[in-house]
Design an enzyme around this catalytic site. Structure first.
Site, PDB file in Angstrom:
ATOM      1  N   GLU A 180       0.856  -1.188   0.000  1.00  0.00           N
ATOM      2  CA  GLU A 180       0.000   0.000   0.000  1.00  0.00           C
ATOM      3  C   GLU A 180       0.892   1.237   0.000  1.00  0.00           C
ATOM      4  OE1 GLU A 180      -3.472  -0.267   2.275  1.00  0.00           O
ATOM      5  OE2 GLU A 180      -3.757   1.897   2.493  1.00  0.00           O
ATOM      6  N   ARG A 181       0.640   2.120  -0.941  1.00  0.00           N
ATOM      7  CA  ARG A 181       1.441   3.347  -1.091  1.00  0.00           C
ATOM      8  C   ARG A 181       2.920   3.033  -1.326  1.00  0.00           C
ATOM      9  NH1 ARG A 181      -3.167   5.678  -2.196  1.00  0.00           N
ATOM     10  NH2 ARG A 181      -4.576   5.702  -0.457  1.00  0.00           N
ATOM     11  N   ASN A 223      -3.377  -1.641   7.632  1.00  0.00           N
ATOM     12  CA  ASN A 223      -4.682  -2.187   7.252  1.00  0.00           C
ATOM     13  C   ASN A 223      -4.472  -3.705   7.203  1.00  0.00           C
ATOM     14  OD1 ASN A 223      -5.923   0.378   6.905  1.00  0.00           O
ATOM     15  ND2 ASN A 223      -4.798   0.584   4.986  1.00  0.00           N
ATOM     16  N   LYS A 300      -4.113  -0.206  14.089  1.00  0.00           N
ATOM     17  CA  LYS A 300      -4.956   0.837  13.490  1.00  0.00           C
ATOM     18  C   LYS A 300      -6.389   0.421  13.784  1.00  0.00           C
ATOM     19  CE  LYS A 300      -6.270   2.851   8.996  1.00  0.00           C
ATOM     20  NZ  LYS A 300      -5.882   3.017   7.573  1.00  0.00           N
ATOM     21  N   GLU A 304     -10.730   4.784   9.222  1.00  0.00           N
ATOM     22  CA  GLU A 304     -10.922   4.463   7.805  1.00  0.00           C
ATOM     23  C   GLU A 304     -11.533   3.075   7.619  1.00  0.00           C
ATOM     24  OE1 GLU A 304      -7.005   5.226   6.075  1.00  0.00           O
ATOM     25  OE2 GLU A 304      -7.635   7.292   5.691  1.00  0.00           O
ATOM     26  N   ARG A 349     -11.792  17.402  10.449  1.00  0.00           N
ATOM     27  CA  ARG A 349     -10.948  16.204  10.536  1.00  0.00           C
ATOM     28  C   ARG A 349      -9.665  16.474  11.334  1.00  0.00           C
ATOM     29  NH1 ARG A 349      -8.512  12.795   5.379  1.00  0.00           N
ATOM     30  NH2 ARG A 349      -6.727  11.926   6.483  1.00  0.00           N
ATOM     31  N   ASP A 378      -2.739  14.266   7.020  1.00  0.00           N
ATOM     32  CA  ASP A 378      -2.252  12.992   6.474  1.00  0.00           C
ATOM     33  C   ASP A 378      -1.006  13.172   5.613  1.00  0.00           C
ATOM     34  OD1 ASP A 378      -2.088  10.376   5.866  1.00  0.00           O
ATOM     35  OD2 ASP A 378      -3.804  10.315   4.520  1.00  0.00           O
ATOM     36  N   GLU A 406       3.798   9.235  -0.672  1.00  0.00           N
ATOM     37  CA  GLU A 406       2.420   9.111  -1.169  1.00  0.00           C
ATOM     38  C   GLU A 406       1.898  10.422  -1.751  1.00  0.00           C
ATOM     39  OE1 GLU A 406      -0.308   7.814   1.857  1.00  0.00           O
ATOM     40  OE2 GLU A 406      -2.077   8.241   0.630  1.00  0.00           O
ATOM     41  N   TRP A 556     -13.393  13.151   2.426  1.00  0.00           N
ATOM     42  CA  TRP A 556     -12.548  12.533   1.401  1.00  0.00           C
ATOM     43  C   TRP A 556     -12.624  13.336   0.091  1.00  0.00           C
ATOM     44  CZ3 TRP A 556     -13.687   6.524   2.133  1.00  0.00           C
ATOM     45  CH2 TRP A 556     -13.004   6.084   3.273  1.00  0.00           C
TER      46      TRP A 556
END
Ligand code: GCU
Length: 712
Positions: A180-181, A223, A300, A304, A349, A378, A406, A556
């Site tokens: 991821e990323r 995740n 986590k 999300e 946020r 982020d 990212e 988002w």
């Protein structure tokens, strides 16, 4: 044909042997150990290596020294006694080396990981000692000594001990080999061939990390999949732990909160349910049977869409403490992430983490550490520091940086992150008045926290050069060096890295370090100047997307962040808006609250600013925005020119790839500038100064397919 190939190969082989040259794929990172120039041979000469090596870690130190000597000085020094000569290198702890013990060096202050390099006289002969209390300290000392030679520094007396305890890479690597990323190929962990096969790359990974003091690695994505806790994957993880252990690297796992339900079909994952607690206890015991020095878990939760204790109306502390209790007997830690934000359009946020975690201060077990991203949003090119730093005196807080870029141009754009890390670490929280920097929060010195640490989301993959580009390697390097010493300067680290990665020639180092030092600001200017945030393209975050309104969640969507309208631009986070500024303290709070005092870099982060607002430069906001976007593009042009002038200092492969990537970056900087200005112009309705109008209408930018930029 075959004969010809063989002849070419033979010629090439003998050329390489005679010149010492080899293809620079980037695989060797900053541990290239190329020959030192003739004038340095005498200065670094080692006539004898006195290094008893009874442990795997000491053997790793000796192997590394010999590798360095063979590459840089042309030979590995013999171990036999040649006491009549100057130039012995003594290496070890008082336990492993009688010579080191006899020297009675001042090792007490070094702790369990520090090292000492000392010029000494033994039996009337000049010698050097690399000493520590522990084997891993010796390995760190060996790398520091090799770093001095690689950067052509004199071997000076040095004492160094890390200021933070946990210096950890977070791999966002999935069990299927994707990352991821990740922008550097597939995951370096080959779960298929583990535990049977230990890829030599794992050892080189460990060497690279040990060379900069990284002492932990979370192997899998935050995740997380429950399967990483299955017996099969624990066995694979144990094999990696065995491979990395000699280099002082502990393994950790990200865990999925609902694992007890998914793996063992428990009815609940409620942290206060005895069956759930028992499941985690048994799981921890099982892991520690396989990996006695397992580091612990990264979690986590309720973020999300990930499950967490709040699903059962429990707090983050309830969840973290339950896991902490089962790890405690094994000396494991829980790194509980503070990256949470609610899907509630009424709550900014940027405020959420503070709102959720500050009331829990003082309720966490002492083996819990909250892992807080550097900024409240982020990993943006520039954000103010997270207001959690300095607001939770009774809780251990560790920093989470992103090393993978990212939001900063991913694989291609050259952005050295040292200045970003330095800016975050040197931010003053004013928790106990002036000088209460973030660095002092996370190294534990401000509030005497039990655990201190820094995590970095890795940019490592199985690409030949590990990180997708040579300059991305500098971000892995600076992360490790700043984790060891959060006070070290970004420029000093860039110099070190450049000398080791390319050449110590000042004609190269000075302009290239300057280029690196300005590179992150260039990205800020052409992507998100003046405190704009999160206007990247939907989901993949490559390229501009200030128009992006896809998806169910307001937070988002890009307009949630930039708030462009006919009046102006920016997010009012003062008392008339979300009052995010109120989460800061002292002069920081005052500066963020007052538009006249807010630094330009954060202006649109904290204020909704009218288009004709007069900026410090004397320009209107609209004209300043244009000027900043243009400045970003100009900076990339300057980087291209600086690199082009270095042709003679760099091998063709690394020179060409960097030049090509800079050309891509230039094209994409123009894309960013024009797409964003075309978009904001519909709100500002102000004219472009002559020559600044975007080449294409907004619709062209909006319609660009993924990863494609319009012709400049
Ligand atoms: C960002 C990133 C996600 C990641 C998340 C996190 O939102 O885009 O891919 O999962 O951060 O840090 O958990």
């Amino acid at each position: 044909m075959r004969l010809l190939c063989r002849a070419v190969f033979a010629a090439c082989f003998s050329f390489c042997l005679s010149t010492g040259a080899h293809a620079e794929t980037g695989y060797d990172l900053w541990l290239r150990y190329t020959p030192v120039e003739a004038q340095y041979q005498q200065q670094y000469k080692v006539t004898r290596l006195d290094a008893p090596a009874p442990s795997p870690t000491l053997r790793a130190a000796v192997a590394e020294l010999n590798r360095g000597f063979a590459g840089m000085l042309g030979n590995a020094p013999p171990p036999e006694n040649r006491a009549e000569m100057d130039g012995t290198l003594f290496v070890g702890t008082p336990t492993s080396s009688p010579a080191i013990a006899a020297m009675k060096l001042p090792l007490a202050a070094l702790g369990a990981e520090g090292y000492l390099i000392r010029n000494v006289t033994r039996n009337g002969r000049k010698a050097v000692a690399i000493a520590a209390n522990t084997d891993i300290g010796v390995l760190y000392g060996a790398f520091a000594y090799l770093r001095m030679i690689q950067s052509r520094q004199p071997i000076t007396d040095t004492m160094s001990a890390p200021k933070t305890q946990l210096r950890i890479l977070n791999h966002w690597d999935n069990l299927d080999g994707t990352v991821e990323r990740g922008y550097a190929g597939a995951s370096i962990w080959n779960w298929h061939t583990l535990p049977g096969y230990i890829d030599p790359r794992y050892i080189d990974y460990a060497r690279a990390n040990a060379s900069i003091g990284i002492n932990g690695t979370v192997l899998n994505n935050v995740n997380a999949r429950a399967a990483s806790l299955s017996p099969e994957y624990i066995e694979k993880t144990a094999a990696l732990a065995d491979a990395l252990r000699p280099y002082g690297i502990k393994v950790y796992l990200s865990v999925r909160w609902s694992a007890p339900v998914e793996i063992s079909h428990l009815k609940t994952a409620d942290p206060l349910d005895p069956a759930v607690r028992n499941w985690w206890k048994n799981k921890a015991d099982e892991i520690y049977r396989a990996i006695p020095d397992f580091g612990g878990f990264l979690v986590k939760a309720n973020s999300e869409g990930q499950p967490g204790p709040q699903d059962y109306h429990r707090t983050h502390a309830d969840g973290a403490n339950m896991i902490a209790d089962v790890l405690k007997p094994h000396h494991g830690v829980v790194m509980w992430r503070a990256f949470v934000y609610a899907n509630d359009p009424k709550v900014d946020r940027a405020n959420t983490a503070y709102n959720e975690f500050v009331p829990l201060d003082g309720t966490f077990r002492d083996n819990v550490v909250l892992q807080v991203k550097n900024g409240p949003l982020d990993f943006q090119p520039r954000e103010p520091f997270s207001p959690l730093f300095g607001a939770m005196p009774k809780t251990s807080l560790m920093m989470e940086f992103q090393i993978t870029k990212e939001y900063l141009g991913q694989q291609t754009h050259l952005a050295y992150l040292g200045p970003l890390y330095e800016e975050a670490l040197q931010s003053d929280t004013y928790e106990h008045g002036k000088g209460s920097t973030v660095a002092k929060v996370i190294d534990g010195s401000l509030d005497h926290h039990a655990i201190s640490g820094i995590a970095g989301v890795a940019n490592i993959g199985n690409d030949a050069d590990w990180s997708g580009s040579i300059f991305n390697q500098a971000n892995w390097y600076v992360f490790g060096r700043m984790a060891w010493d959060p006070e070290i300067s970004a420029r000093a680290v860039a110099q070190e890295w450049t000398k080791q990665t390319f050449t110590a020639d000042p004609a190269f180092v000075t302009p290239v370090v300057d280029m690196m030092m300005g590179s992150r600001d260039a990205v800020v200017d052409y992507m998100t100047p003046l405190g704009l945030e999160l206007i990247m393209a939907h989901s993949h975050h490559m390229g501009p997307g200030p128009w992006d309104v896809i998806g169910p969640r307001e937070d988002w969507k890009a307009p949630y962040y930039h708030r462009a309208d006919a009046v102006g631009l920016g997010f009012d986070r003062t008392t008339t808006g979300s009052d995010n500024a109120g989460q800061y303290k002292g002069p920081v709070k005052e500066a963020f609250e007052d538009i006249a005092k807010t630094p330009d870099d954060y202006l649109l982060y904290f204020h909704h600013v009218p288009w004709d607002y007069k900026m410090k430069s004397g320009r209107t906001l609209w004209n300043e925005l244009i000027a900043r976007y243009q400045r970003g593009v100009d900076k990339v042009s300057a980087m291209q020119a600086a690199w082009a002038a270095q042709n003679s200092h760099v091998d063709a492969a690394r020179f060409d790839k960097t030049a090509a990537f800079l050309a891509i970056q230039h094209r994409e900087a123009i894309w960013w500038r024009d797409a964003c200005l075309a978009y904001f112009a519909q709100f500002s309705k102000r004219p472009f100064p002559p020559g600044y109008a975007p080449k294409y209408p907004l619709a062209t930018y909006e319609a660009m397919p993924m990863f494609a930029s319009p012709k400049p």
